[in-house]
Design an enzyme around this catalytic site. Structure first.
Site, short mmCIF file in Angstrom:
data_model
loop_
_atom_site.label_atom_id
_atom_site.label_comp_id
_atom_site.label_asym_id
_atom_site.label_seq_id
_atom_site.Cartn_x
_atom_site.Cartn_y
_atom_site.Cartn_z
N ARG A 243 8.15 -15.05 -23.53
CA ARG A 243 7.17 -15.82 -23.30
C ARG A 243 6.59 -15.30 -21.90
NH1 ARG A 243 6.13 -21.04 -24.46
NH2 ARG A 243 6.77 -20.20 -26.42
N LYS B 197 6.32 -23.13 0.15
CA LYS B 197 5.62 -24.41 0.46
C LYS B 197 6.25 -25.12 1.20
CE LYS B 197 3.48 -23.99 -4.30
NZ LYS B 197 4.84 -23.60 -5.09
N ASP C 69 5.76 -17.39 -6.87
CA ASP C 69 5.67 -18.77 -6.24
C ASP C 69 6.67 -19.60 -6.21
OD1 ASP C 69 2.91 -20.63 -5.46
OD2 ASP C 69 4.54 -21.85 -6.79
N VAL D 66 11.33 -19.28 -18.31
CA VAL D 66 12.60 -18.38 -18.10
C VAL D 66 12.67 -17.72 -19.63
CG1 VAL D 66 13.42 -20.10 -16.63
CG2 VAL D 66 13.96 -20.39 -18.96
N TYR E 151 11.93 -26.65 -4.62
CA TYR E 151 12.57 -26.16 -5.65
C TYR E 151 13.71 -25.80 -5.52
CZ TYR E 151 7.28 -25.44 -6.95
OH TYR E 151 5.94 -25.55 -7.18
N HIS F 208 2.56 -28.46 0.73
CA HIS F 208 2.99 -28.94 -0.66
C HIS F 208 2.04 -30.00 -1.05
CE1 HIS F 208 6.18 -28.18 -3.76
NE2 HIS F 208 4.99 -28.37 -4.59
#
Length: 275
Positions: free
Chosen positions: A236, A75, A45, A232, A50, A108
């Protein structure tokens, strides 16, 4: 691990767990997305605003994965709303992504004071009709915005991507989605960490041997949400994917329901009009 899918109202299936790249610099995006794809994520996504669609493109091209095995969302930014502007913005995003088609294209924000989202939706209807978008949706739309779309178009959004986590459970909006066959997709699914020390979350984590983040992601999945955590950090990224080997009980779900406190980590869609 095969990620379960949610069937959208046009029959397209979206992986229920995806990978978000909000606030990831373009220079770091290819590495983060590449690690996510190697971990097993297949849904990515991004968004025009961004500034990292080209980084996503590099990761997709380098992955060796078949296009039909990937699900790519981007978006339309607020400044590009309007019929003609939407068509131009879509072409720009498609070129940056290096694709012939996106799987999901979203408005968006509604930016209600600017009042261009109906014209933008008409353009998206055209793109969907041309087969350049597999599924069309919106993001951050409130019930009033959705009702207006439904009153002016035969195309029902397949998805509404909203801020959603145990601290902001959006019961009214989720009920509207259920009534109209709109899938609920959660951004900021962990409230940027703000819910991870809630007593109810930490208690479930201690009992299950999972992390608080894994408990929250499992809560989303069991409620049927599509969810797109972002990280990043390789550890995680892997941990966020490791949420399919345990279940929350009915008592757990009832306990998490008490954590709702109207906590927004992002803007209010009724007043956010920044372009």
């Amino acid at each position: 691990m095969t990620v379960p899918t949610v069937k959208l109202n046009n029959g397209v299936e979206i992986p229920q767990l995806g990978f978000g790249v909000y606030q990831v610099p373009d220079r770091d995006t290819a590495a983060a997305v590449g690690h996510a794809l190697r971990t097993g994520y297949r849904s990515i996504d991004t968004a025009a605003v961004y500034g990292n669609e080209t980084g996503v493109a590099r990761a997709l091209a380098d992955s060796g994965l078949a296009r039909e095995d990937l699900f790519v969302t981007t978006k339309l930014w607020n400044a590009d709303q309007g019929y003609d502007a939407t068509l131009r913005a879509f072409d720009t995003s498609l070129a940056k992504l290096g694709l012939d088609q996106v799987d999901l294209y979203l408005i968006h924000w509604p930016t209600p004071a600017r009042d261009h989202y109906l014209d933008s939706w008409r353009a998206i209807e055209r793109l969907a009709g041309e087969g350049r978008i597999r599924a069309a949706g919106v993001s951050n739309f409130q019930p009033a915005h959705l009702r207006r779309l439904l009153d002016h178009s035969d195309l029902v959004p397949a998805v509404n991507q909203i801020e959603l986590h145990p601290g902001l459970q959006q019961a009214e909006l989720r009920a509207f989605h259920a009534e109209h066959g709109i899938a609920t997709e959660a951004w900021s699914p962990l409230a940027q960490g703000a819910v991870l020390d809630d007593a109810v979350i930490t208690a479930i984590a201690a009992r299950t041997g999972k992390s608080p983040a894994q408990v929250v992601l499992r809560w989303h999945l069991q409620l049927g949400h599509v969810v797109i955590p972002k990280s990043v950090t390789p550890d995680r990224i892997r941990q966020n994917f490791d949420v399919f080997d345990f279940q929350l009980t009915e008592e757990d779900l009832a306990a998490v329901a008490t954590a709702d406190r109207g906590l927004r980590t992002g803007p209010d869609p009724d007043t956010f009009n920044y372009a």
